[in-house]
Scaffold this motif. Structure first.
Motif: not given
Length: 257
Positions: A34-35, A85-88, A109-111
């Motif tokens: 997810f980076g 792509g860059p979209v969750l 998760l994003l952290h």
């Protein structure tokens, strides 16, 4: 900037398990997975978020049909998550408790994934107030059922109050984008968040109703005068949590009626 977590206890934990997403820091390589996420879109229904992910797959011109997108949270039946792509794209269920659980785990998760400069947008449906059906309301401030810009939560027996202002620059940016899409009338206004779909939103057709149709209309008129243009059940928790954790957030559900 980075996605922040405001919990010192997490530093001393060997493993952080994101129970309701079926992910964890020991079982998954979250930075690899997810980076590079830049946008997160959330909405109530798992099927709707899958359809949105397919739409994004097509819009971004990604390889493949997009029909076989895998649910990253397939190991749990609480939420569904898709990546294009860059979209969750993630479902959050109905109401503050459901979106709050998802956001706690999404923010962690994003952290853990070391994501930077993430924008999160809530899409879906809402009840319109004095506006054309099908309008998209870009929320400037989420208010509670007393029209106050606050999210109240009981923590260890005490009422904790948090601010619910959303990113004003993002709201203006989205309004500018809306000019390119003529099919959807779009406006900026307050969104009222309730804890209930029936009595809490002044409906007369629930299993309980303790007020007259006159009282209902009087209340909705007061809400409209206070700047409320739509009503839903997640925006105060969404706004408060995004604000505290460094997420650029906005809510823009379509008004169903």
């Amino acid at each position: 900037g980075p996605v922040l977590i405001k919990n010192p206890h997490l530093d001393s934990m060997e493993e952080d398990i994101l129970y309701h997403l079926d992910l964890g820091t020991r079982t998954h390589n979250l930075p690899a997975m997810f980076g590079d996420i830049k946008f997160v879109c959330v909405g109530g229904s798992p099927n709707r978020m899958k359809a949105f992910a397919r739409f994004m797959h097509k819009e971004l011109g990604l390889e493949g049909s997009g029909e076989d997108l895998a649910d990253i949270c397939a190991g749990t039946d609480r939420y569904a998550m898709y990546r294009t792509g860059p979209v969750l794209s993630i479902s959050h269920g109905m109401g503050i408790p459901s979106i709050s659980i998802m956001l706690h785990e999404l923010i962690k998760l994003l952290h853990h994934a070391k994501c930077q400069d993430v924008t999160i947008i809530r899409i879906g449906t809402s009840g319109g107030l004095g506006i054309e059906a099908g309008s998209v309301v870009i929320t400037d401030t989420a208010v509670d059922a007393s029209f106050q810009p606050r999210f109240e939560q009981v923590v260890l027996g005490d009422v904790v109050v948090r601010s619910t202002d959303l990113d004003r620059d993002l709201a203006e940016e989205l309004l500018a984008c809306s000019k390119e899409v003529p099919d959807f009338p779009t406006l900026i206004g307050h969104t009222m968040c309730t804890y209930d779909f029936y009595e809490g939103q002044g409906r007369l057709d629930g299993a309980l109703c303790s007020f007259s149709s006159e009282k209902k209309l009087e209340y909705l008129k007061r809400a409209h005068e206070a700047g409320v243009r739509n009503i839903e059940m997640e925006s105060t928790a969404f706004a408060a949590m995004c604000r505290l954790c460094g997420l650029r957030g906005e809510s823009l559900p379509r008004a169903a009626a």
